[in-house]
Design a protein around this motif. Structure first.
Motif, PDB file in Angstrom:
ATOM      1  N   GLN A  68       0.804  -1.218   0.000  1.00 21.09           N
ATOM      2  CA  GLN A  68       0.000   0.000   0.000  1.00 21.09           C
ATOM      3  C   GLN A  68       0.841   1.275   0.000  1.00 21.09           C
ATOM      4  OE1 GLN A  68      -2.484  -0.510   3.433  1.00 21.09           O
ATOM      5  NE2 GLN A  68      -3.617  -2.182   2.517  1.00 21.09           N
ATOM      6  N   LEU A  69       2.139   1.159  -0.021  1.00 19.69           N
ATOM      7  CA  LEU A  69       3.007   2.336   0.037  1.00 19.69           C
ATOM      8  C   LEU A  69       3.033   3.076  -1.294  1.00 19.69           C
ATOM      9  CD1 LEU A  69       6.072   0.768   1.878  1.00 19.69           C
ATOM     10  CD2 LEU A  69       4.305   2.227   2.855  1.00 19.69           C
TER      11      LEU A  69
ATOM     12  N   ASP B 197      10.997   4.265  -3.201  1.00 13.58           N
ATOM     13  CA  ASP B 197      12.228   4.896  -3.692  1.00 13.58           C
ATOM     14  C   ASP B 197      13.142   5.253  -2.521  1.00 13.58           C
ATOM     15  OD1 ASP B 197      13.792   5.947  -5.897  1.00 13.58           O
ATOM     16  OD2 ASP B 197      13.285   7.941  -5.108  1.00 13.58           O
ATOM     17  N   GLY B 198      12.578   5.851  -1.484  1.00 15.13           N
ATOM     18  CA  GLY B 198      13.364   6.214  -0.312  1.00 15.13           C
ATOM     19  C   GLY B 198      13.974   5.007   0.375  1.00 15.13           C
ATOM     20  N   ILE B 199      13.201   3.953   0.494  1.00 17.33           N
ATOM     21  CA  ILE B 199      13.706   2.723   1.116  1.00 17.33           C
ATOM     22  C   ILE B 199      14.842   2.149   0.279  1.00 17.33           C
ATOM     23  CG2 ILE B 199      13.136   0.314   1.635  1.00 17.33           C
ATOM     24  CD1 ILE B 199      10.278   1.375   2.387  1.00 17.33           C
TER      25      ILE B 199
ATOM     26  N   ARG C  82      21.074  -3.239  -4.570  1.00 15.99           N
ATOM     27  CA  ARG C  82      19.823  -2.544  -4.898  1.00 15.99           C
ATOM     28  C   ARG C  82      19.080  -3.175  -6.075  1.00 15.99           C
ATOM     29  NH1 ARG C  82      20.887   3.581  -5.064  1.00 15.99           N
ATOM     30  NH2 ARG C  82      21.823   3.003  -3.105  1.00 15.99           N
ATOM     31  N   GLN C  83      19.816  -3.609  -7.087  1.00 15.18           N
ATOM     32  CA  GLN C  83      19.175  -4.194  -8.260  1.00 15.18           C
ATOM     33  C   GLN C  83      18.409  -5.463  -7.867  1.00 15.18           C
ATOM     34  OE1 GLN C  83      21.759  -5.918 -11.241  1.00 15.18           O
ATOM     35  NE2 GLN C  83      20.408  -5.212 -12.867  1.00 15.18           N
ATOM     36  N   GLN C  84      19.056  -6.350  -7.140  1.00 11.52           N
ATOM     37  CA  GLN C  84      18.404  -7.603  -6.736  1.00 11.52           C
ATOM     38  C   GLN C  84      17.256  -7.353  -5.777  1.00 11.52           C
ATOM     39  OE1 GLN C  84      18.999 -10.670  -8.096  1.00 11.52           O
ATOM     40  NE2 GLN C  84      17.135 -11.179  -7.009  1.00 11.52           N
ATOM     41  N   THR C  85      17.411  -6.380  -4.879  1.00  9.45           N
ATOM     42  CA  THR C  85      16.340  -6.041  -3.935  1.00  9.45           C
ATOM     43  C   THR C  85      15.122  -5.512  -4.675  1.00  9.45           C
ATOM     44  OG1 THR C  85      17.985  -5.528  -2.239  1.00  9.45           O
ATOM     45  CG2 THR C  85      15.756  -4.669  -1.895  1.00  9.45           C
ATOM     46  N   THR C  86      15.350  -4.631  -5.652  1.00  9.81           N
ATOM     47  CA  THR C  86      14.247  -4.084  -6.449  1.00  9.81           C
ATOM     48  C   THR C  86      13.555  -5.196  -7.220  1.00  9.81           C
ATOM     49  OG1 THR C  86      15.423  -1.993  -6.677  1.00  9.81           O
ATOM     50  CG2 THR C  86      13.630  -2.388  -8.212  1.00  9.81           C
ATOM     51  N   LEU C  87      14.336  -6.071  -7.831  1.00 12.83           N
ATOM     52  CA  LEU C  87      13.764  -7.189  -8.577  1.00 12.83           C
ATOM     53  C   LEU C  87      12.931  -8.080  -7.653  1.00 12.83           C
ATOM     54  CD1 LEU C  87      13.587  -8.654 -11.279  1.00 12.83           C
ATOM     55  CD2 LEU C  87      15.657  -9.888 -10.641  1.00 12.83           C
ATOM     56  N   SER C  88      13.421  -8.332  -6.470  1.00 18.22           N
ATOM     57  CA  SER C  88      12.681  -9.151  -5.506  1.00 18.22           C
ATOM     58  C   SER C  88      11.363  -8.483  -5.127  1.00 18.22           C
ATOM     59  CB  SER C  88      13.515  -9.387  -4.250  1.00 18.22           C
ATOM     60  OG  SER C  88      14.674 -10.116  -4.568  1.00 18.22           O
ATOM     61  N   LEU C  89      11.395  -7.178  -4.891  1.00 10.65           N
ATOM     62  CA  LEU C  89      10.155  -6.455  -4.556  1.00 10.65           C
ATOM     63  C   LEU C  89       9.148  -6.529  -5.686  1.00 10.65           C
ATOM     64  CD1 LEU C  89      11.195  -3.150  -2.742  1.00 10.65           C
ATOM     65  CD2 LEU C  89       9.673  -4.932  -1.885  1.00 10.65           C
ATOM     66  N   THR C  90       9.610  -6.380  -6.933  1.00  7.80           N
ATOM     67  CA  THR C  90       8.668  -6.425  -8.061  1.00  7.80           C
ATOM     68  C   THR C  90       8.062  -7.811  -8.218  1.00  7.80           C
ATOM     69  OG1 THR C  90      10.395  -6.908  -9.699  1.00  7.80           O
ATOM     70  CG2 THR C  90       9.831  -4.580  -9.329  1.00  7.80           C
ATOM     71  N   ARG C  91       8.749  -8.830  -7.756  1.00  8.39           N
ATOM     72  CA  ARG C  91       8.196 -10.190  -7.829  1.00  8.39           C
ATOM     73  C   ARG C  91       7.240 -10.483  -6.681  1.00  8.39           C
ATOM     74  NH1 ARG C  91      13.608 -13.379  -9.784  1.00  8.39           N
ATOM     75  NH2 ARG C  91      13.468 -12.709 -11.949  1.00  8.39           N
ATOM     76  N   VAL C  92       7.526  -9.911  -5.514  1.00 10.23           N
ATOM     77  CA  VAL C  92       6.663 -10.147  -4.352  1.00 10.23           C
ATOM     78  C   VAL C  92       5.366  -9.348  -4.469  1.00 10.23           C
ATOM     79  CG1 VAL C  92       6.463  -9.787  -1.860  1.00 10.23           C
ATOM     80  CG2 VAL C  92       8.555 -10.719  -2.812  1.00 10.23           C
ATOM     81  N   ILE C  93       5.463  -8.118  -4.933  1.00  8.07           N
ATOM     82  CA  ILE C  93       4.275  -7.258  -5.076  1.00  8.07           C
ATOM     83  C   ILE C  93       4.230  -6.710  -6.515  1.00  8.07           C
ATOM     84  CG2 ILE C  93       3.873  -6.635  -2.671  1.00  8.07           C
ATOM     85  CD1 ILE C  93       5.645  -4.215  -3.051  1.00  8.07           C
TER      86      ILE C  93
END
Length: 77
Positions: free
Chosen positions: A7-8, A14-16, A25-36
């Protein structure tokens, strides 16, 4: 936990992500896009620091050539 994370607004994601070490950062962003997948995670973090770890990664990088906006996000290769 995921419903609250989903819901953010985009600026919070972006700040996180700016606090995640650049090399992760690249892998973290990719993981977030897969989870949500349906939520506004800023995709520019996928491209700002590109690390090529395999021949397949090079093929994926070549797909960036025709995408002007995403190619402008690359800061480090």
């Amino acid at each position: 936990m995921i419903p609250y994370l989903a819901q953010l607004p985009p600026d919070i994601y972006d700040g996180i992500l700016t606090h995640v070490p650049r090399g992760e950062r690249q892998q973290t962003t990719l993981s977030l896009t897969r989870v949500i997948p349906r939520f506004p995670v800023p995709l520019q973090h996928l491209f700002e620091c590109i690390r090529l770890r395999s021949a397949e990664s090079v093929v994926h990088l070549c797909r960036l050539r025709g995408r002007l906006e995403e190619s402008r996000w690359v800061n480090e290769l």
